[in-house]
Design an enzyme around this catalytic site. Structure first.
Site, mmCIF file in Angstrom:
data_model
loop_
_atom_site.group_PDB
_atom_site.id
_atom_site.type_symbol
_atom_site.label_atom_id
_atom_site.label_comp_id
_atom_site.label_asym_id
_atom_site.label_seq_id
_atom_site.Cartn_x
_atom_site.Cartn_y
_atom_site.Cartn_z
ATOM 1 N N ASP A 143 0.954 -1.312 0.015
ATOM 2 C CA ASP A 143 0.040 -0.250 -0.014
ATOM 3 C C ASP A 143 0.611 1.176 -0.490
ATOM 4 O OD1 ASP A 143 -3.469 0.665 1.083
ATOM 5 O OD2 ASP A 143 -2.126 2.094 1.060
ATOM 6 N N ILE A 144 0.667 2.159 -1.073
ATOM 7 C CA ILE A 144 1.350 3.472 -1.480
ATOM 8 C C ILE A 144 0.910 4.136 0.475
ATOM 9 C CG2 ILE A 144 -0.302 4.888 -2.631
ATOM 10 C CD1 ILE A 144 1.872 5.390 -4.491
ATOM 11 N N HIS A 200 -15.930 3.046 4.102
ATOM 12 C CA HIS A 200 -14.503 3.369 4.347
ATOM 13 C C HIS A 200 -13.918 2.599 2.688
ATOM 14 C CE1 HIS A 200 -10.564 4.931 4.729
ATOM 15 N NE2 HIS A 200 -10.982 5.632 5.896
ATOM 16 N N GLN A 201 -14.489 2.673 1.855
ATOM 17 C CA GLN A 201 -13.598 1.861 0.566
ATOM 18 C C GLN A 201 -13.662 3.027 -0.853
ATOM 19 O OE1 GLN A 201 -16.188 -0.577 -2.178
ATOM 20 N NE2 GLN A 201 -13.980 -1.521 -3.443
ATOM 21 N N PHE A 202 -12.462 3.466 -0.670
ATOM 22 C CA PHE A 202 -11.776 4.283 -1.768
ATOM 23 C C PHE A 202 -11.780 4.058 -2.745
ATOM 24 C CE2 PHE A 202 -12.509 7.004 2.451
ATOM 25 C CZ PHE A 202 -12.887 7.403 2.648
ATOM 26 N N ASN A 227 -12.729 -3.901 2.324
ATOM 27 C CA ASN A 227 -13.575 -2.473 2.786
ATOM 28 C C ASN A 227 -14.738 -3.033 1.313
ATOM 29 O OD1 ASN A 227 -12.586 -1.603 5.269
ATOM 30 N ND2 ASN A 227 -11.544 0.037 3.946
ATOM 31 N N HIS A 261 -10.459 -5.504 -3.038
ATOM 32 C CA HIS A 261 -8.951 -5.183 -1.905
ATOM 33 C C HIS A 261 -9.166 -6.260 -0.762
ATOM 34 C CE1 HIS A 261 -9.988 -1.271 -2.146
ATOM 35 N NE2 HIS A 261 -9.243 -1.043 -0.933
ATOM 36 N N PHE A 262 -8.257 -6.298 -0.680
ATOM 37 C CA PHE A 262 -7.953 -7.125 0.918
ATOM 38 C C PHE A 262 -6.921 -6.440 1.190
ATOM 39 C CE2 PHE A 262 -10.479 -10.054 1.215
ATOM 40 C CZ PHE A 262 -11.181 -10.255 -0.582
ATOM 41 N N HIS A 263 -6.922 -5.697 2.249
ATOM 42 C CA HIS A 263 -5.962 -5.018 3.237
ATOM 43 C C HIS A 263 -5.330 -5.917 4.073
ATOM 44 C CE1 HIS A 263 -6.453 -0.724 2.838
ATOM 45 N NE2 HIS A 263 -7.949 -1.104 2.290
HETATM 46 P P1 AMP Z 1 -9.575 1.559 1.085
HETATM 47 O O1 AMP Z 1 -10.399 3.027 2.312
HETATM 48 O O2 AMP Z 1 -10.175 0.207 1.407
HETATM 49 O O3 AMP Z 1 -10.296 1.358 -0.359
HETATM 50 O O4 AMP Z 1 -8.369 1.894 0.609
HETATM 51 C C1 AMP Z 1 -7.422 2.099 -0.542
HETATM 52 C C2 AMP Z 1 -6.241 1.728 -0.721
HETATM 53 O O5 AMP Z 1 -5.370 1.945 -1.742
HETATM 54 C C3 AMP Z 1 -5.433 2.490 1.042
HETATM 55 O O6 AMP Z 1 -5.013 2.117 1.228
HETATM 56 C C4 AMP Z 1 -4.149 3.550 -0.740
HETATM 57 O O7 AMP Z 1 -3.318 4.020 0.114
HETATM 58 C C5 AMP Z 1 -4.210 2.542 -1.077
HETATM 59 N N1 AMP Z 1 -3.428 2.830 -2.671
HETATM 60 C C6 AMP Z 1 -4.776 3.645 -3.411
HETATM 61 N N2 AMP Z 1 -3.794 3.685 -4.720
HETATM 62 C C7 AMP Z 1 -2.572 3.567 -4.440
HETATM 63 C C8 AMP Z 1 -1.438 3.311 -5.607
HETATM 64 N N3 AMP Z 1 -1.669 3.435 -6.059
HETATM 65 N N4 AMP Z 1 -0.538 1.979 -4.915
HETATM 66 C C9 AMP Z 1 -0.611 1.454 -3.650
HETATM 67 N N5 AMP Z 1 -1.482 1.929 -3.474
HETATM 68 C C10 AMP Z 1 -3.258 2.092 -3.220
#
Ligand code: AMP
Ligand code: ZN
Length: 140
Positions: A33-34, A95-97, A89, A102-104
Site C-alpha cells: 500500500d502506497i 471506507h472503500q475509496f 472494505n 482489495h484485501f488489506h
Molecule cells: P480503501 O479505503 O479500502 O479503498 O483503501 C484503498 C487503499 O489503496 C488505501 O490504503 C490507499 O493507500 C491504497 N492505494 C491507492 N492507490 C494506490 C497505489 N497507486 N498504489 C498502492 N496503494 C494504493
C-alpha cells in the site's frame, strides 16, 4: 477480463501505473500500500475488476484468497509484527475509496496507532434468530 480504464488498480494490473509487487499469478496481485497504516501494509487484489466482494464469482474469490496465509506469514517474518488485521472494505460507507476489490493486510504491534471503534451491541429477544433465518433464505 473485466477492466475499468478509470480504476487505479486496473491500471496497476495493466502495467500503466507502477506498484511495489509482492506476488502475482494469473488471477491475483499483491503489492505494498502506497500510504501504509504500518510498515509492510499490503494489498491483495483480483486482477479482474469487481467493485465489491459480493459481486465476485466464488471460484475467483477462492483463487485470490488462497494467497493470504503465505502472504501474511511473509509480511510477519519481514516486518517482525506481532499480529495483523485482514480488512476488506465494501462501498464508501465502509471506507472503500478504491472501487476495485482489495484485501488489506495490516501489520500490528503493541501500542500502534491503528484503533478500531468496536461498538458491540445486543439483540432484543427473538431478533437474532429471525435475522439468521432471513440471511439463510438468501444464501444459494
Ligand atoms: P480503501 O479505503 O479500502 O479503498 O483503501 C484503498 C487503499 O489503496 C488505501 O490504503 C490507499 O493507500 C491504497 N492505494 C491507492 N492507490 C494506490 C497505489 N497507486 N498504489 C498502492 N496503494 C494504493
Ligand atoms: Zn479495477
Amino acid at each position: 477480463m473485466r477492466q475499468d480504464p478509470d480504476c487505479i488498480f486496473c491500471r496497476i494490473v495493466a502495467g500503466q501505473v507502477p506498484c511495489t509487487e509482492l506476488l502475482s499469478d494469473d488471477v491475483a496481485l499483491s503489492f505494498l500500500d502506497i500510504a501504509p497504516l504500518a510498515q509492510g501494509h499490503a494489498l491483495l487484489i483480483p486482477k479482474e475488476h469487481y467493485q465489491t466482494i459480493d459481486q465476485m464469482p466464488p471460484e475467483l474469490a477462492a483463487a485470490v484468497l488462497k494467497h493470504l496465509p503465505a502472504l501474511a506469514a511473509a509480511v510477519q517474518k519481514a516486518t517482525g509484527c506481532e499480529g495483523f488485521n485482514i480488512l476488506q472494505n465494501n462501498a464508501r460507507v465502509a471506507h472503500q475509496f478504491v472501487p476495485h476489490v482489495h484485501f488489506h493486510l495490516i501489520p500490528r504491534s503493541a501500542g500502534d496507532e491503528f484503533h478500531f471503534n468496536w461498538p458491540a451491541g445486543m439483540y432484543p429477544a427473538g431478533r437474532m434468530e429471525r435475522l439468521a433465518q432471513a440471511i439463510r433464505k438468501n444464501l444459494p
